[in-house]
Design an enzyme around this catalytic site. Structure first.
Site, mmCIF file in Angstrom:
data_model
loop_
_atom_site.group_PDB
_atom_site.id
_atom_site.type_symbol
_atom_site.label_atom_id
_atom_site.label_comp_id
_atom_site.label_asym_id
_atom_site.label_seq_id
_atom_site.Cartn_x
_atom_site.Cartn_y
_atom_site.Cartn_z
ATOM 1 N N GLY A 1 -3.628 -3.133 5.204
ATOM 2 C CA GLY A 1 -3.371 -2.901 6.483
ATOM 3 C C GLY A 1 -4.758 -3.418 7.233
ATOM 4 C CG ASP B 1 -5.962 -9.260 10.034
ATOM 5 O OD1 ASP B 1 -5.287 -10.330 9.841
ATOM 6 O OD2 ASP B 1 -6.202 -8.453 9.291
ATOM 7 N N GLY B 2 -6.536 -12.778 10.914
ATOM 8 C CA GLY B 2 -7.433 -13.900 10.410
ATOM 9 C C GLY B 2 -7.801 -13.561 8.924
ATOM 10 C CG HIS C 1 7.237 -3.239 2.212
ATOM 11 N ND1 HIS C 1 5.940 -3.387 1.633
ATOM 12 C CD2 HIS C 1 6.945 -3.087 3.369
ATOM 13 C CE1 HIS C 1 4.889 -2.963 2.374
ATOM 14 N NE2 HIS C 1 5.744 -2.822 3.677
ATOM 15 C CG HIS D 1 -3.379 -8.617 6.622
ATOM 16 N ND1 HIS D 1 -4.425 -7.938 7.138
ATOM 17 C CD2 HIS D 1 -2.534 -7.805 6.006
ATOM 18 C CE1 HIS D 1 -4.160 -6.838 6.385
ATOM 19 N NE2 HIS D 1 -3.361 -6.454 5.750
ATOM 20 C CG ASP E 1 0.785 -3.125 9.038
ATOM 21 O OD1 ASP E 1 0.550 -3.758 7.859
ATOM 22 O OD2 ASP E 1 1.177 -1.997 9.350
ATOM 23 C CG ASN F 1 1.302 -9.980 4.588
ATOM 24 O OD1 ASN F 1 1.017 -10.525 5.983
ATOM 25 N ND2 ASN F 1 0.056 -10.530 3.931
ATOM 26 C CB ALA F 2 5.106 -6.840 1.739
ATOM 27 C CB ALA G 1 -0.801 0.107 1.271
#
Lengths: 404, 316
Positions: free
Chosen positions: A324, A263-264, A205, A266, A288, A229-230, A149
């Site tokens: 996020g 968070d279930g 990232h 991501h 995040d 992620n990333a 993002a």
């Protein structure tokens, strides 16, 4: 404010100490957890005040190492009113059991860094809000291919290495963590320099392969930004950064910590389980969270982009790219514990002890050991926050609770 | 003095805790009237402490006006070491009750002047009026002597237990585990104590106190005397002599043979285990008299003949 020198005794509680939940009282004086045996035999005094915890679980206060904002405030965007925004978030986090956090600044134009990195200062927690451990600067030295993002036009290379970094950031005084992509040219020396200054370097990232990751770790990198992620996905012939969890080239005695957004959304629960089973001691829960955390469905701002909340998730406006999470820390802990079926101790330590170890502050934060700051939460069954305490003072109490 | 034997260590713990509870509450301690308690450490009193904590939490026992003095502490061990008695007492009792830390006394094993520390400790005990009730564990025996030295005969209300009691108690437990029992009617005891102690009870039955008993062929006396033993030896000697009297008193048998028979059969009976006797001259004389009688009778001689010197040639 509690009087100086007043000795408090928290009774009737089950506490998390030394990786176990035991029935024990917690003694607090002058904002620190003290050893009652010493006081008994040396000072020969009794507690000035006894506080009944009603049989609840007393755990160290939660620590969030990656949070972009919340309650309508976006740290990367709130340039002029940075201090006010910070206070709002710090206060709002208390209800979720967070007693210390690292405000995160995403990839932004240089002017933003210049101002914000000066305005957001490290500060102690109080009844006005959680403690600020330092800023987590996520970018701009990341890989365009894994921007997530982050705005592509603000991403920068490390042209002159460390010099460029200092020029862009302006000051490193209030910085606790820097996220960068290790495959960038000059990344190695930058990592080494930052580590020597006591700043934790996190890899994220990035499209780095495992070898590049290992080199970065050798230089001093100790954290991975939101695992999975990333970054490149795990591949059986080149595990990428994910492979650092099981790398045999990590220097002995060093632990690689990794942030994971539980968070279930991501991270798939199965991926969560794989990460937990592979390297449980390094798992750090992060939210995040974006500015929309704590807000209703609709469109809001995150960094330089517009964000849309629909169905309890946050997307880049107009796309299906997640940008996020809006889950709170206590929700993350519950989700994590349910998905992995791990012990309550493990779930809580992932949000307390492990983040403290990442920053090297475990002597004062993240534990209930003697000498640590008296920042803790009282939880009831289901790991729900009933009250939050900083320096032995109650800074949040769940008003919907039955009589205490 | 009372000996109470119960079925299990849990029962003992409860009994002890109830006893302490009763003593403290009956004493009715107050701000000018402290109950002074002597306490032990170790495995034995743990159960009792747990029970006392339970009573405190129930609200039937308060330690507000109780002073405690612990028996001992290790020298040189850091106070917060898990094996130190400070650590033990804090974690197993003090932190769970309402005792005032100022009323807790445990010797400081890290004091610069240990002698002075002990003296001050003694002084504290005396200043507090002496120990009202002392609770001891299995190793109390050693500490009885320790305390007697420490207090140099001053007035301290300690119940003295003799070796025998502790032995019976331990034995009862030990055999009890293999299903054996100690008989109350057949068990006797002999106490070597400087003062007359009251009768010993074993589950309601008073045990017999005896003054002498036979052990491995020798007679052991209460005061460690030999008279009984010597008398017994002489009797044994005569018994053996009588068995041979047919030959020994025969006029036709030569003196030589009689002498050899005597030395082989009668003498050993007289001198059995005599090597360790702390014999007095009078006792020695007594034995000589007995021997002389035997020798005279063998040779048909009376005392009037005055031939003792000659008869002594029998001896090697």
């Amino acid at each position: 404010m509690i009087d100086k020198g007043k000795l408090l005794q928290f009774v009737n509680c089950n506490i998390l100490r030394h990786h176990n939940i035991i029935r024990e009282d917690v003694w607090v004086r002058d904002g620190k957890i003290v050893n009652p045996e010493k006081i008994f035999f040396d000072e020969k005094i009794a507690a000035d005040q006894k506080i009944d915890c009603g049989g609840l679980l007393l755990a160290p206060g939660f620590i969030d190492l990656q949070i972009n904002g919340g309650f309508g405030v976006d740290f990367s965007n709130e340039v002029e009113n940075a201090e006010a925004g910070l206070r709002k978030v710090a206060k709002g986090l208390l209800a979720h059991g967070v007693t210390s956090f690292c405000p995160t600044i995403v990839t932004s134009p240089p002017q933003v860094y210049d101002k914000v990195l000066r305005k957001i200062r490290k500060q102690d927690g109080s009844c006005d809000g959680a403690a600020v451990l330092g800023i987590h600067v996520e970018g701009p030295f990341i890989n365009k291919e894994k921007k997530g993002a982050h705005p592509e036009n603000c991403i920068l290379p490390l042209e002159k290495g460390y010099e460029t970094l200092v020029n862009v950031y302006g000051t490193l005084e209030n910085v606790a963590i820097v996220t960068l992509a290790p495959e960038l040219h000059n990344a190695g020396e930058v990592i080494a320099k930052l580590t020597s200054k006591g700043i934790a370097v996190s890899l994220g990232h990035s499209v780095a392969n495992l070898h590049e990751g290992e080199v970065a770790v050798k230089h001093g990198a100790s954290f991975i930004t939101h695992l999975f992620n990333a970054m490149l996905p795990f591949h059986h012939r080149d595990p990428g950064l994910v492979g650092l969890l099981a790398s045999d080239l990590i220097p002995t005695g060093k632990t690689i910590y990794f942030g994971i957004i539980a968070d279930g959304i991501h991270t798939h629960p199965a991926a969560l389980r794989i990460a937990h089973r592979t390297h449980p001691k390094g798992l750090v829960l992060v939210t995040d969270a974006i500015s929309a955390m704590g807000l209703e469905e609709g469109t809001h701002r995150v960094g330089q982009l517009a964000v849309e909340i629909r169905e309890g998730r946050a997307f880049v406006a107009g796309t299906n790219t997640l940008c996020g999470s809006i889950a709170t820390m206590d929700q993350c802990i519950r989700t994590f514990q349910e998905a992995t079926a791990c012990s309550i101790v493990n779930a809580i330590e992932a949000a307390t002890l492990h983040p403290a170890l990442t920053l090297g502050i475990s002597s004062t934060k993240g534990t209930l050991d003697y000498g640590a700051d008296a920042d803790f939460v009282l939880l009831r069954d289901g790991l729900e926050v009933m009250s939050t305490w900083i320096a032995g003072e109650c800074v949040f109490k769940d008003s919907s609770a039955a009589t205490k | 003095m009372r000996l109470v034997i119960l079925e299990s260590s849990e029962e003992v713990a409860e009994w002890a805790a109830k006893y302490v509870l009763k003593r403290i509450n009956d004493f009715k301690p107050g701000p000018d009237r402290f109950f002074v308690l002597g306490l032990p450490t170790g495995g034995t009193p743990l159960g009792m402490y747990k029970k006392l904590i339970e009573y405190h939490k129930k609200g039937i026992l308060s330690f507000k006006y109780v002073k405690t003095f612990n028996m001992d502490e290790y020298v040189g061990l850091p106070r917060d070491h898990p094996e130190s008695y400070h650590y033990y007492m804090w974690n197993n009792l003090f932190k769970h009750i309402d005792i005032d830390p100022k009323n807790v006394h445990i010797l400081d094993g890290n004091a610069k002047d240990l002698e002075k520390e002990c003296e001050q400790f003694e002084k504290n005990i005396l200043e507090s009026g002496g120990v009202e009730l002392f609770v001891g564990g299995k190793t109390l025996m050693n500490f009885i002597y320790f305390f007697k030295d420490m207090f140099k005969g001053q007035v301290v209300k300690l119940r003295l237990i003799t070796h025998v009691i502790v032995q019976i108690f331990s034995l009862a437990l030990y055999f009890g585990r293999s299903g054996m029992r100690i008989s109350r009617t057949k068990t006797e005891y002999m106490s070597k104590s400087e003062e007359e102690s009251a009768a010993i009870e074993l589950e309601g039955e008073i045990l017999t106190s005896i003054r002498k008993f036979k052990y491995l062929g020798s007679i052991v006396e209460r005061e460690g005397g030999l008279d009984e033993e010597i008398q017994h030896r002489i009797t044994c000697g005569w018994m053996n002599w009588r068995k041979l009297s047919g030959v020994l008193c025969d006029r036709k048998v030569s003196c030589e043979i009689k002498g050899k028979l005597y030395k082989t059969v009668v003498r050993p009976a007289l001198l059995y285990s005599s090597e360790t006797w702390p014999i007095t001259k009078a006792q020695e004389r007594k034995m000589e008299v007995a021997e002389m009688r035997m020798l005279r009778q063998m040779n048909g001689v009376t005392r009037k003949d005055r031939l003792t010197t000659v008869l002594k040639c029998v001896q090697p």
